[in-house]
Design a protein around this motif. Structure first.
Motif, PDB file in Angstrom:
ATOM      1  N   HIS A 129       7.536  15.061  31.289  1.00 25.41           N
ATOM      2  CA  HIS A 129       6.462  15.623  31.709  1.00 25.41           C
ATOM      3  C   HIS A 129       5.660  16.327  30.408  1.00 25.41           C
ATOM      4  O   HIS A 129       4.636  16.358  30.423  1.00 25.41           O
ATOM      5  CB  HIS A 129       6.781  16.670  32.740  1.00 25.41           C
ATOM      6  N   ASN A 130       6.568  16.741  29.713  1.00 28.61           N
ATOM      7  CA  ASN A 130       5.909  17.549  28.500  1.00 28.61           C
ATOM      8  C   ASN A 130       5.295  16.485  27.581  1.00 28.61           C
ATOM      9  O   ASN A 130       4.143  16.954  26.932  1.00 28.61           O
ATOM     10  CB  ASN A 130       6.884  18.165  27.734  1.00 28.61           C
ATOM     11  N   LEU A 131       5.794  15.408  27.409  1.00 28.07           N
ATOM     12  CA  LEU A 131       5.465  14.535  26.484  1.00 28.07           C
ATOM     13  C   LEU A 131       4.159  13.934  27.032  1.00 28.07           C
ATOM     14  O   LEU A 131       2.860  13.646  26.118  1.00 28.07           O
ATOM     15  CB  LEU A 131       6.371  13.332  26.258  1.00 28.07           C
ATOM     16  N   ILE A 132       3.970  13.798  28.377  1.00 28.58           N
ATOM     17  CA  ILE A 132       2.626  13.242  29.074  1.00 28.58           C
ATOM     18  C   ILE A 132       1.688  14.340  28.869  1.00 28.58           C
ATOM     19  O   ILE A 132       0.379  13.970  28.434  1.00 28.58           O
ATOM     20  CB  ILE A 132       2.999  12.980  30.471  1.00 28.58           C
ATOM     21  N   ASN A 133       2.214  15.338  29.092  1.00 26.65           N
ATOM     22  CA  ASN A 133       0.888  16.426  28.876  1.00 26.65           C
ATOM     23  C   ASN A 133       0.368  16.483  27.568  1.00 26.65           C
ATOM     24  O   ASN A 133      -0.974  17.194  27.340  1.00 26.65           O
ATOM     25  CB  ASN A 133       1.443  17.918  29.663  1.00 26.65           C
ATOM     26  N   ASN A 134       1.056  16.317  26.586  1.00 27.24           N
ATOM     27  CA  ASN A 134       0.579  16.651  25.081  1.00 27.24           C
ATOM     28  C   ASN A 134       0.170  15.098  24.462  1.00 27.24           C
ATOM     29  O   ASN A 134       0.175  15.086  23.375  1.00 27.24           O
ATOM     30  CB  ASN A 134       1.496  17.202  24.489  1.00 27.24           C
ATOM     31  N   ASN A 135       0.123  14.247  25.424  1.00 32.56           N
ATOM     32  CA  ASN A 135      -0.351  12.629  25.010  1.00 32.56           C
ATOM     33  C   ASN A 135       0.466  12.270  23.691  1.00 32.56           C
ATOM     34  O   ASN A 135      -0.055  11.737  22.704  1.00 32.56           O
ATOM     35  CB  ASN A 135      -1.890  12.883  24.544  1.00 32.56           C
ATOM     36  N   CYS A 136       1.695  12.217  23.867  1.00 37.57           N
ATOM     37  CA  CYS A 136       2.732  12.079  22.835  1.00 37.57           C
ATOM     38  C   CYS A 136       3.311  10.805  22.727  1.00 37.57           C
ATOM     39  O   CYS A 136       3.586  10.277  24.061  1.00 37.57           O
ATOM     40  CB  CYS A 136       3.784  13.257  22.681  1.00 37.57           C
ATOM     41  N   VAL A 137       3.077  10.058  21.684  1.00 34.36           N
ATOM     42  CA  VAL A 137       3.582   8.655  21.753  1.00 34.36           C
ATOM     43  C   VAL A 137       5.014   8.350  21.271  1.00 34.36           C
ATOM     44  O   VAL A 137       5.743   7.516  21.330  1.00 34.36           O
ATOM     45  CB  VAL A 137       2.725   7.859  21.028  1.00 34.36           C
ATOM     46  N   ILE A 138       5.482   9.568  20.605  1.00 35.04           N
ATOM     47  CA  ILE A 138       6.989   9.426  19.881  1.00 35.04           C
ATOM     48  C   ILE A 138       7.677  10.722  20.102  1.00 35.04           C
ATOM     49  O   ILE A 138       7.106  11.633  19.410  1.00 35.04           O
ATOM     50  CB  ILE A 138       7.189   8.684  18.672  1.00 35.04           C
ATOM     51  N   LEU A 139       8.847  11.018  20.308  1.00 36.41           N
ATOM     52  CA  LEU A 139       9.606  12.180  19.980  1.00 36.41           C
ATOM     53  C   LEU A 139      10.942  11.768  19.494  1.00 36.41           C
ATOM     54  O   LEU A 139      11.858  11.109  19.886  1.00 36.41           O
ATOM     55  CB  LEU A 139      10.190  12.743  21.311  1.00 36.41           C
ATOM     56  N   LYS A 140      10.837  11.935  18.116  1.00 40.14           N
ATOM     57  CA  LYS A 140      12.037  11.621  17.268  1.00 40.14           C
ATOM     58  C   LYS A 140      13.241  12.551  17.272  1.00 40.14           C
ATOM     59  O   LYS A 140      13.120  13.842  17.291  1.00 40.14           O
ATOM     60  CB  LYS A 140      11.617  11.712  15.770  1.00 40.14           C
ATOM     61  N   PHE A 141      14.596  11.963  17.595  1.00 37.25           N
ATOM     62  CA  PHE A 141      15.787  12.690  17.581  1.00 37.25           C
ATOM     63  C   PHE A 141      16.568  12.620  16.305  1.00 37.25           C
ATOM     64  O   PHE A 141      17.237  13.329  15.985  1.00 37.25           O
ATOM     65  CB  PHE A 141      16.659  11.910  18.602  1.00 37.25           C
ATOM     66  N   TRP A 142      16.018  11.790  15.215  1.00 37.61           N
ATOM     67  CA  TRP A 142      16.562  11.658  13.825  1.00 37.61           C
ATOM     68  C   TRP A 142      15.473  11.782  12.898  1.00 37.61           C
ATOM     69  O   TRP A 142      14.374  11.121  13.222  1.00 37.61           O
ATOM     70  CB  TRP A 142      17.412  10.370  13.677  1.00 37.61           C
ATOM     71  N   TRP A 143      15.654  12.092  11.750  1.00 41.13           N
ATOM     72  CA  TRP A 143      14.464  11.957  10.749  1.00 41.13           C
ATOM     73  C   TRP A 143      15.509  12.132   9.387  1.00 41.13           C
ATOM     74  O   TRP A 143      16.529  12.550   9.337  1.00 41.13           O
ATOM     75  CB  TRP A 143      13.460  12.835  10.761  1.00 41.13           C
ATOM     76  N   ASN A 144      14.577  11.563   8.328  1.00 37.08           N
ATOM     77  CA  ASN A 144      15.187  11.433   7.049  1.00 37.08           C
ATOM     78  C   ASN A 144      15.265  12.868   6.503  1.00 37.08           C
ATOM     79  O   ASN A 144      13.993  13.645   6.539  1.00 37.08           O
ATOM     80  CB  ASN A 144      14.319  10.534   6.044  1.00 37.08           C
ATOM     81  N   ILE A 145      16.347  13.462   6.008  1.00 37.92           N
ATOM     82  CA  ILE A 145      16.236  14.741   5.295  1.00 37.92           C
ATOM     83  C   ILE A 145      15.354  14.847   4.171  1.00 37.92           C
ATOM     84  O   ILE A 145      15.067  15.977   3.680  1.00 37.92           O
ATOM     85  CB  ILE A 145      17.481  15.147   4.876  1.00 37.92           C
TER      86      ILE A 145
END
Length: 303
Positions: A119-135
């Protein structure tokens, strides 16, 4: 929201991945394995351990791994569907607007309510939520922060911040919740596994054409990745003397015979000192030393 796991004959890691989902994630719809050649006896055991998990096969049979054992890479390409095509075809049929995509050598280490975050992603028109990223990624100042029930954060960024120099902050191959149209856009015209350049360009074009959308990542890693064996079955590893199938066979059979503590050293990867005696039951000291050199020189840990 469905959770998809891309998998190829690493049941000792896949079992850990599934267990971590069940322990950490609430309000998901299905756990779906996109399987590209796990041996049938391993699938049977996994189905007994996790009867609620769904399996979708690429059509690869036990012979695919036998061809890998014989290092017949071209025959594998000739006989079996390209994994990237398999993934695209299946996710094209996904009914939801969002899905979580993982691989069999990762596991969740933080709790998350998928319905709440959706619901939060929809409300913010978000296309990706990353759980991992390069340090090594350059940090950007987030435009919005939401706090999860466990006090972890989701940081939102505007697509206007993205250019070719920092697109890695806004895109990743897996280990994320994706909006379906964004992931499909990134994978269109991808002809082979590992073709990240095409995905990179597709993602950049999408961002330029959808400036109204946002991107997000968690403030800490929600997953850890395992490096007991290389992530891809490609000739480059064999050229180094690291015959991947030997290590997969050793660890898979040890798992199958209940000789591995699946959650050993969780939330981190299996300790080398734990795996060496297990590998030593199946492999020569020379092969294990090749493996240890690879772990020391080629694997970058970024916990």
């Amino acid at each position: 929201m469905n959770i998809y796991i891309k998998s190829f004959n690493r049941p000792f890691y896949l079992d850990r991945c599934i267990r971590s989902i069940k322990f950490n994630i609430s309000n998901y719809t299905n756990i779906i394995i996109l399987d590209d050649g796990t041996l049938s006896k391993y699938i049977k055991k996994l189905e007994e351990i996790h009867p609620d998990v769904k399996w979708i096969s690429s059509g690869a049979d036990d012979n695919k791994f036998e061809l890998l054992r014989n290092e017949q890479f071209e025959e594998i390409k000739r006989k079996y569907i390209e994994p990237a095509e398999f993934w695209f075809n299946e996710l094209l049929n996904e009914n939801g607007d969002y899905f979580l995509l993982l691989e069999d050598d990762v596991w969740l280490v933080q709790s998350l309510n998928l319905e709440l975050i959706k619901h939060n992603l929809i409300n913010n028109n978000c296309v990706i939520l990353k759980f991992w990223w390069n340090i090594l990624e350059q940090p950007l100042e987030s435009e919005k922060i939401i706090y999860l029930p466990n006090n972890n954060e989701v940081n939102y960024f505007s697509s206007s911040l993205c250019d070719l120099s920092n697109i890695g902050i806004f895109w990743i191959v897996a280990f994320a919740i994706y909006r379906k149209d964004f992931w499909l856009n990134n994978f269109k015209k991808v002809k082979r596994m590992g073709d990240e350049q095409t995905q990179f360009l597709n993602a950049f074009k999408f961002i330029r054409e959808h400036r109204e959308c946002s991107f997000a990542k968690t403030n800490i890693r929600f997953i850890h990745q395992g490096w007991a064996v290389p992530g891809r079955s490609t000739p480059e590893y064999y050229d180094k003397g690291l015959k991947q199938h030997l290590f997969m066979d050793a660890l898979n059979e040890s798992w199958y015979n209940d000789e591995i503590d699946i959650m050993q050293n969780y939330p981190f990867d299996f300790e080398e000192t734990y795996l060496v005696p297990i590998l030593g039951k199946h492999l020569s000291e020379e092969l294990i030393n090749v493996w240890l050199d690879w772990k020391k020189n080629d694997v970058i840990y970024s916990y």
